[in-house]
Write a protein that holds these residues in place. Structure first.
Motif, PDB file in Angstrom:
ATOM      1  N   UNK A   1      26.467  37.119  44.148  1.00 45.57           N
ATOM      2  CA  UNK A   1      27.332  38.046  43.511  1.00 45.57           C
ATOM      3  C   UNK A   1      28.568  37.964  44.251  1.00 45.57           C
ATOM      4  N   UNK A   2      29.972  37.928  43.881  1.00 46.41           N
ATOM      5  CA  UNK A   2      31.207  37.930  44.598  1.00 46.41           C
ATOM      6  C   UNK A   2      31.483  39.342  45.201  1.00 46.41           C
ATOM      7  N   UNK A   3      32.092  39.488  46.265  1.00 49.96           N
ATOM      8  CA  UNK A   3      32.545  40.695  46.963  1.00 49.96           C
ATOM      9  C   UNK A   3      33.990  40.996  46.280  1.00 49.96           C
ATOM     10  N   UNK A   4      34.340  41.645  45.018  1.00 50.49           N
ATOM     11  CA  UNK A   4      35.468  41.644  44.709  1.00 50.49           C
ATOM     12  C   UNK A   4      36.468  42.424  45.555  1.00 50.49           C
ATOM     13  N   UNK A   5      35.867  43.360  46.398  1.00 53.85           N
ATOM     14  CA  UNK A   5      36.880  44.179  47.225  1.00 53.85           C
ATOM     15  C   UNK A   5      37.286  43.583  48.474  1.00 53.85           C
ATOM     16  N   UNK A   6      36.701  42.210  48.594  1.00 54.66           N
ATOM     17  CA  UNK A   6      37.111  41.106  49.507  1.00 54.66           C
ATOM     18  C   UNK A   6      37.735  40.134  49.161  1.00 54.66           C
ATOM     19  N   UNK A   7      38.301  40.307  48.071  1.00 52.91           N
ATOM     20  CA  UNK A   7      39.081  38.813  47.303  1.00 52.91           C
ATOM     21  C   UNK A   7      40.288  38.768  48.223  1.00 52.91           C
ATOM     22  N   UNK A   8      40.493  37.439  48.327  1.00 49.22           N
ATOM     23  CA  UNK A   8      41.921  36.937  48.935  1.00 49.22           C
ATOM     24  C   UNK A   8      42.515  35.906  47.996  1.00 49.22           C
ATOM     25  N   UNK A   9      43.554  35.632  48.350  1.00 47.95           N
ATOM     26  CA  UNK A   9      44.433  34.311  47.620  1.00 47.95           C
ATOM     27  C   UNK A   9      44.602  33.300  48.632  1.00 47.95           C
ATOM     28  N   UNK A  10      44.489  32.020  48.356  1.00 50.56           N
ATOM     29  CA  UNK A  10      45.061  31.272  49.104  1.00 50.56           C
ATOM     30  C   UNK A  10      44.986  29.886  48.243  1.00 50.56           C
ATOM     31  N   UNK A  11      45.455  28.656  48.751  1.00 53.37           N
ATOM     32  CA  UNK A  11      45.599  27.369  48.395  1.00 53.37           C
ATOM     33  C   UNK A  11      44.557  26.297  48.826  1.00 53.37           C
ATOM     34  N   UNK A  12      43.218  26.135  48.161  1.00 53.20           N
ATOM     35  CA  UNK A  12      42.352  25.341  48.893  1.00 53.20           C
ATOM     36  C   UNK A  12      42.535  23.930  48.128  1.00 53.20           C
ATOM     37  N   UNK A  13      42.905  23.655  47.188  1.00 55.00           N
ATOM     38  CA  UNK A  13      43.258  22.345  46.564  1.00 55.00           C
ATOM     39  C   UNK A  13      44.622  21.900  46.175  1.00 55.00           C
TER      40      UNK A  13
END
Length: 259
Positions: A1-13
Motif C-alpha cells: 500500500x503506497x504511503x500517499x502522505x510521503x509522495x514526492x515528484x521526480x524524473x525516473x525515466x
C-alpha cells in the motif's frame, strides 16, 4: 500500500511523475513507463547535487547485483532526477526506515566508473569499510564525530559526513555533466543583489540627490537674501557702480534685483 502522505515528484525515466513509497518499494504505476524500485535489492542510496541554493536534487540507487559477474554495470544503478528540495526530508525519512546505507554530495557521480573501481578493488574496499572508503562517513557517523572537537577539522567543508578524502573521491567520480538550469534561475540570480560597482554608483547618485535636496531647502529658507548673496558673489570681479544715480533709485534697484 503506497504511503500517499510521503509522495514526492521526480524524473525516473523521461518525464516528471508522482512517486509513492511503500513498505518495500518506491513506485510509479499510473503511466508508462512504470517505475518500481525494490528497496531490498538496493545496496546504496546517494543524494546528488545537494548544496545551498539548489532548488532540486537527484537520488541514485545502486543495486546489490553490481557484484554479480554476469551483470551489466549500466543496469546496476538507477537515478531519479529533479526532485524538488521540499521533498528531501520525506525521501530521507522513507529510506532511513528501510535501513539503507545513505550518502550525499554536491555533484552528480559517474556511477559506471565507481562500480568498476569497486569491483576491481573489491577485497581492499570491503576490508576497509565498503562505501565509506569511497564516500567517507555516513550521516549517523558524522553526527557522532562532530561532537568531538579534536576531530572537527576532519569534517570541515564536507557534505553529509564526508571528509577531505570524500571531496577528492567525489571530484574523481564526478560525471562532468552540466548542472540543471533550474538551479541558476533568474529569480535566484536577482536575489544576489547588486555587485560592488553597481552599489558604488547607486551610493554616488544618492549622495548627489541628497546634496541637491539640501541646496533646494536652503534656497527656499533663505529667500531673496540667499539669491542676493549669490548675485553679490558673482559681481565681485566687476567694477562697482558709484552710489547714486539710476542704480540707487527704486526703479534701478528693482532692475538690479531682477538681474
Amino acid at each position: 500500500v503506497p504511503y500517499t502522505d510521503l509522495e514526492f515528484q521526480g524524473n525516473p525515466k523521461s518525464s516528471m511523475v508522482e512517486l509513492y513509497p511503500t513498505v518495500n518499494c518506491i513506485v510509479h504505476l499510473a503511466t508508462k513507463p512504470v517505475c518500481i524500485i525494490e528497496l531490498d535489492s538496493v545496496d546504496l542510496a546517494y543524494y546528488e547535487r545537494v548544496r545551498g541554493g539548489n532548488t532540486n536534487f537527484d537520488l541514485t540507487f545502486v543495486f546489490k547485483q553490481f557484484l554479480d559477474e554476469d551483470s551489466k554495470i549500466a543496469d546496476c544503478w538507477t537515478r531519479i532526477t529533479a526532485i524538488d528540495m521540499k521533498f528531501y526530508d520525506n525521501v530521507k525519512e522513507v529510506l532511513q526506515k528501510s535501513k539503507l546505507v545513505q550518502f550525499e554530495g554536491t555533484t552528480q557521480i559517474n556511477w559506471n566508473n565507481v562500480l568498476k573501481d569497486y569491483i576491481k578493488n573489491f577485497d581492499d574496499i570491503s576490508k576497509d569499510g565498503g562505501w565509506e572508503v569511497i564516500f567517507g562517513a555516513n550521516d549517523d557517523e558524522e553526527e557522532d564525530e562532530d561532537d568531538e572537537d579534536e576531530e572537527d577539522d576532519d569534517f570541515k567543508g564536507a557534505s553529509s559526513g564526508s571528509g577531505s578524502s570524500d571531496e577528492e573521491s567525489e571530484s574523481d567520480y564526478s560525471s562532468g555533466e552540466p548542472e540543471d538550469s533550474d538551479d541558476y534561475s533568474s529569480e535566484e540570480l536577482s536575489d544576489e543583489g547588486m555587485d560592488s560597482d553597481e552599489a558604488e554608483r547607486w551610493a554616488d547618485e544618492e549622495d548627489d540627490r541628497e546634496r541637491r535636496e539640501r541646496k533646494e531647502k536652503e534656497a527656499r529658507k533663505g529667500g531673496g537674501s540667499a539669491k542676493r548673496g549669490r548675485d553679490d558673489d558673482s559681481d565681485d570681479d566687476r567694477p562697482k557702480k558709484k552710489s547714486g544715480g539710476i542704480g540707487s533709485s527704486k526703479k534701478g534697484g528693482s532692475l538690479g534685483k531682477k538681474r
